[in-house]
Every structure is written in structure tokens, then in C-alpha cells.
Design an enzyme around this catalytic site. Structure first.
Site, mmCIF file in Angstrom:
data_model
loop_
_atom_site.group_PDB
_atom_site.id
_atom_site.type_symbol
_atom_site.label_atom_id
_atom_site.label_comp_id
_atom_site.label_asym_id
_atom_site.label_seq_id
_atom_site.Cartn_x
_atom_site.Cartn_y
_atom_site.Cartn_z
ATOM 1 N N LYS A 112 -2.578 0.450 -24.923
ATOM 2 C CA LYS A 112 -2.989 0.360 -26.335
ATOM 3 C C LYS A 112 -1.726 0.374 -27.206
ATOM 4 C CE LYS A 112 -7.501 2.058 -24.984
ATOM 5 N NZ LYS A 112 -8.535 3.118 -25.053
ATOM 6 N N GLU A 150 -0.473 4.893 -0.518
ATOM 7 C CA GLU A 150 -1.242 6.119 -0.749
ATOM 8 C C GLU A 150 -0.345 7.340 -0.586
ATOM 9 O OE1 GLU A 150 -4.751 6.252 1.671
ATOM 10 O OE2 GLU A 150 -5.699 4.629 0.563
ATOM 11 N N ASP A 165 -6.481 13.598 -25.269
ATOM 12 C CA ASP A 165 -6.593 12.204 -24.828
ATOM 13 C C ASP A 165 -5.993 11.324 -25.919
ATOM 14 O OD1 ASP A 165 -7.304 9.660 -24.093
ATOM 15 O OD2 ASP A 165 -9.391 10.150 -23.600
ATOM 16 N N ARG A 220 -2.407 -2.659 -18.415
ATOM 17 C CA ARG A 220 -3.633 -1.857 -18.338
ATOM 18 C C ARG A 220 -3.441 -0.813 -17.255
ATOM 19 N NH1 ARG A 220 -6.858 -4.595 -21.670
ATOM 20 N NH2 ARG A 220 -8.301 -2.858 -21.652
ATOM 21 N N TYR A 268 0.846 -1.204 0.000
ATOM 22 C CA TYR A 268 0.000 0.000 0.000
ATOM 23 C C TYR A 268 0.869 1.237 0.000
ATOM 24 C CZ TYR A 268 -5.008 -0.054 -0.101
ATOM 25 O OH TYR A 268 -6.285 -0.082 -0.553
ATOM 26 N N THR A 284 -4.004 6.105 -21.833
ATOM 27 C CA THR A 284 -3.883 4.763 -21.287
ATOM 28 C C THR A 284 -2.472 4.285 -21.605
ATOM 29 O OG1 THR A 284 -4.650 3.778 -23.349
ATOM 30 C CG2 THR A 284 -6.318 4.184 -21.653
HETATM 31 C C1 LIG Z 1 -9.499 3.525 -24.215
HETATM 32 C C2 LIG Z 1 -9.809 4.968 -24.047
HETATM 33 C C3 LIG Z 1 -10.125 5.519 -22.806
HETATM 34 C C4 LIG Z 1 -10.467 4.701 -21.585
HETATM 35 O O1 LIG Z 1 -9.614 3.795 -21.163
HETATM 36 P P1 LIG Z 1 -10.060 2.614 -20.157
HETATM 37 O O2 LIG Z 1 -8.735 2.149 -19.699
HETATM 38 O O3 LIG Z 1 -10.816 1.644 -20.994
HETATM 39 O O4 LIG Z 1 -10.893 3.209 -19.090
HETATM 40 C C5 LIG Z 1 -10.271 6.883 -22.698
HETATM 41 N N1 LIG Z 1 -10.139 7.672 -23.767
HETATM 42 C C6 LIG Z 1 -9.872 7.186 -24.997
HETATM 43 C C7 LIG Z 1 -9.735 8.119 -26.137
HETATM 44 C C8 LIG Z 1 -9.709 5.816 -25.177
HETATM 45 O O5 LIG Z 1 -9.453 5.341 -26.399
#
Ligand SMILES: *Cc1c(COP(=O)(O)O)cnc(C)c1O
Length: 432
Positions: free
Chosen positions: A242, A69, A213, A248, A67, A239
Site C-alpha cells: 500500500k 521452508e 495493523d 503484494r 523452496y 502489508t
Molecule cells: C489491506 C489490509 C489488510 C489485508 O491485506 P491483504 O493483503 O488484502 O490480505 C489487513 N489489514 C488492514 C488494516 C488492511 O488495510
């Protein structure tokens, strides 16, 4: 009659997860079956990838037991001698790779990361602006069914009907009229380069905080295959799982002036203890992404997507925006007379994993839209090259035709051909 894809035999992976197999053979068998599925199929979901064996190992360590925090040097629990170093390493690598002033590596995933941005810069009821989900945006950019669209007043922009591209004049008009606190750019089904400088000019004029994003394209940005938003955006959200090919998780990067607000929003604003095993795996992924061969990876992802788009265009498919600049292709199946869901399920039976997706101005419903979304991050991680993409386009063409005519043997034939090529290009992190 609905025929579903064959369920892989759930055999334990021999010698691969010995402790798991001894303790819980049932679960070990499921992991083995998933490994087999990932090995044998052609995975074209653009938000997925194969992480390296090193990332897998880092994410399954005893760092999980701790932990922590707070932030390095200011924790609410003792015993952080090692964890502080892990988190600093991840943050330093993120800042170096993306050239950002500040990086927070604690968000649990992309959606909580975006929620932290709202918490940092907006109050419930404030106006926020992003791309509409059916146009290629993300749920968390203020779409109605998301908390971000019910706690805030979400106004949404889209793409032009004639060419499928963002109309920056339209975005500007809407932003100046609505004056959002936060303006999101980026999305989940955008096959074209995002003009971050144009968004920055609009955000400045409208007095909005600009959030880029880059969840989908972070690996392309890191590898120099898509322009970086870092010089333009107040906050960059991404994220890590991807195109970046990490575990993740997620990161928020920002200018120094916003560092405190972002950190406070993530913890204690939204989250408790960070997932340290994930932070470690993010650090490994960032280390891999800083290596020269990752630049080649990112550029090959794009070259593969372009070659795949060409192969589909040559077979008469209609592509939203007419092609791609990045890792994904959005196919409008209207002219093929096959709904997206029917096509996606047939492709799954043929060993080709995609997702059905709305296309801009889709006349069909979101749970059975007109399109499929395909991408090249995973197949590129296996080593496939542009020269293989014509075969992939041919398989998609045959499968979509078979979906319309109900030709199951044709799908089985494609499945066998796919499995043969996949066997020749083993995926990272999977048993051969
Ligand atoms: C995949 C994605 C997210 C969210 O990611 P999670 O890990 O699935 O919550 C947010 N914004 C965009 C543009 C994404 O492609």
C-alpha cells in the site's frame, strides 16, 4: 441502462514482455491492456500504489523457483546459500527502517499475517477486539464474516457519531469489560492519526496483546508522516503493497519477547514455503523507503490528501471526521443524493478509479453504501502535487453531479481531461 467504463484495447505491449508475448499472446495482451488502464486513469484507491521498476523486476526473478521452508540458517531444504541472504537482508532492512526488534517477512499477505497473530496469542473461542468493519476496521480484526470473527469471539469498537473520531474512553470501557486476548488498532478507512500510546495504555490495563495493523499507513510511518506504533505495540502488522510501495506481501514486526511465537505461528503454524521473489521485492521496497526522497513522498501524500479534502469541502462535500491527517479521505455522499456505488461507477467511466465504502453509522447496505473512499498514494507516486488537487476535486464534483443526472457526455469530458494530465505525469513501472 448501466453504462460501464470503456474496456481498454488489449494490445500486446510492444517489446515489453517479449517472452510472454511469444508464448501467450492472449495473456500478454491483457497485461498490456492493464498497463494502459493504469497509465491513463487517475487511481484514487487508497490501498493501491505504483511500484518502481526495480520492485517489479525483483518480483519477477528466478528466486521464484526456490523452496525454503523454515528461516535463514534453519531450513528444511538445501541450496539456501542465496535465499538465506535475501531473507536476512529484507528482515534487517525492515528492522532498521521501523526500529523494530524483530521482523518476519514471510506472511503471504496482510490477512494471513493477521491470522498468524491470532495463532500466536489466542485460542479458538477467546475474545478478541478490533474496530468494526463498517466503522473503518478490517475484516481480519474479528468481523463476523471473517474466520477471525467465527473462530474467535470478536467484540468491536467504532467511532463517535458526531465527529467520526475514535472515542478512547469507550474503547477502554469495552476492553475492561470484555478482557480481549488481542486488541487490534488500525484500519482501512480511518482518515485520522491513530493514538498508539492511548491504545497501549488500554491494552496494558485490560491485559491484551496490542496489535497495530498499519497496512494502510506503513509508508507514512516509514517516511515520518504518521507517528510510529513500534514503541507502543506488542506486534506491528503491515502489508507491503500500500503506501509502502512494495510488492503484494506482508510483514510482522514485534518485540524480542514475542519473536519466537510470531515466527512459529507464520511457519509452520500457518504457511509453507515463503515466496522468495516477493521477499526480494520487499527488500528492494524497504531500501527505497529508507532513501531521503521517500520521506518527501510520504509527506507529499499527506499534503495532497489535505489539499484534496480542502477542494472537496470547498465544493460542499461532506467528509467523515471533517478532513484528513493521512493519505485518505472518506466522502459521505448522502447530501449529494447519489449512492456510493453509483458514484464510484460513474467516476470509473470518467477515468477516476475509487471504491465505494460504508461510512460510520451508514443507513445503506454494505454492497451499496453511502460513501466513496479516495486516497493520494498513487497520484503522488506519479509526481502530482497539492497544486493539482483542486482540479482533481473539480473532476470528482463534476462526475458525482453527472452520476446523479445521468450526464454521460460530462463523464467523457472529465475522462479526456484526466488522460491529458496523466500523460504528463507517467507512473513508475509503466511504459510511457
Ligand atoms: C489491506 C489490509 C489488510 C489485508 O491485506 P491483504 O493483503 O488484502 O490480505 C489487513 N489489514 C488492514 C488494516 C488492511 O488495510
Amino acid at each position: 441502462m448501466t453504462i460501464s467504463a470503456p474496456v481498454p484495447v488489449a494490445t500486446p505491449a510492444p517489446g515489453r514482455h517479449p517472452a510472454l508475448a511469444a508464448t501467450d499472446p492472449e495473456l500478454a495482451a491483457l497485461v498490456g491492456a492493464e498497463e494502459r488502464l493504469q497509465a491513463e486513469t487517475l487511481r484514487l484507491i487508497p490501498s493501491e500504489n505504483y511500484v518502481s521498476a526495480a520492485v517489479l523486476e525483483a518480483s519477477g526473478t528466478v528466486l521464484q523457483n526456490k523452496y525454503s521452508e523454515g528461516y535463514p540458517g534453519r531450513r528444511y531444504y538445501e541450496g539456501q546459500q542465496v535465499i538465506d541472504q535475501v531473507e536476512r537482508l529484507a528482515g534487517d532492512r525492515a528492522r532498521a527502517l521501523f526500529g523494530a526488534d524483530h521482523a518476519n517477512v514471510q506472511p503471504y499477505s496482510g490477512s494471513p499475517a493477521n491470522l498468524a497473530v491470532y495463532l500466536a496469542f489466542a485460542q479458538p473461542g477467546d475474545t478478541v477486539m478490533g474496530m468494526a468493519l463498517p466503522m473503518g476496521g478490517h475484516l481480519t480484526h474479528g468481523w463476523g464474516v471473517s474466520a477471525t470473527g467465527s473462530w474467535f469471539r470478536g467484540v468491536q469498537y467504532g467511532v463517535r457519531r458526531d465527529d467520526g473520531l475514535i472515542d478512547y474512553d469507550q474503547v477502554r470501557d469495552l476492553a475492561l469489560k470484555e478482557r480481549p486476548k488481542v486488541l487490534f488498532c488500525g484500519g482501512t478507512a480511518l482518515p485520522r492519526t491513530i493514538d498508539f500510546a492511548a491504545f497501549a495504555r488500554i491494552a496494558e490495563e485490560a491485559g491484551a496483546v496490542l496489535v497495530a495493523d498499519i497496512a494502510h499507513i506503513a509508508g507514512l510511518v516509514a517516511g515520518g508522516a504518521h507517528p510510529s506504533p513500534v514503541p507502543y505495540a506488542d506486534v506491528v502488522s503491515t502489508t507491503t503493497h500500500k503506501t509502502l510501495r512494495g510488492p503484494r506481501g506482508a510483514m510482522l514486526m514485534c518485540r524480542e519477547e514475542h519473536a519466537r511465537a510470531i515466527d512459529k505461528a507464520v511457519f509452520p503454524g500457518l504457511q509453507g514455503g515463503p515466496h522468495n521473489q516477493t521477499t526480494a521485492a520487499i527488500a528492494v521496497a524497504l531500501h527505497e523507503a529508507a532513501a531521503p526522497d521517500f520521506r518527501a513522498y510520504a509527506h507529499t501524500v499527506v499534503a495532497n490528501a489535505r489539499a484534496l479534502a480542502d477542494g472537496l469541502l470547498a465544493r460542499g462535500f461532506e467528509l467523515v471526521s471533517g478532513g484528513t491527517d493521512n493519505h485518505l479521505v472518506l466522502v459521505d455522499l448522502t447530501s449529494r443524493d447519489v449512492p456510493g456505488k453509483t458514484a464510484a461507477k460513474a467516476l470509473d467511466r470518467a477515468g477516476i478509479v475509487v471504491n465505494y465504502n460504508t461510512v460510520p453509522f451508514d443507513p445503506r447496505k454494505p454492497f451499496d453504501p453511502s460513501g466513496i473512499r479516495i486516497g493520494t498514494p498513487s497520484l503522488t507516486s506519479r509526481g502530482l502535487l497539492p497544486e493539482h488537487m483542486d482540479a482533481v476535486a473539480g473532476w470528482i464534483d463534476r462526475s458525482v453531479t453527472a452520476a446523479r443526472t445521468g450526464d454521460e457526455p460530462a463523464l467523457a469530458a472529465v475522462r479526456a481531461e484526466v488522460a491529458e494530465l496523466m500523460a504528463a505525469y507517467p507512473a513508475p513501472g509503466l511504459p510511457v
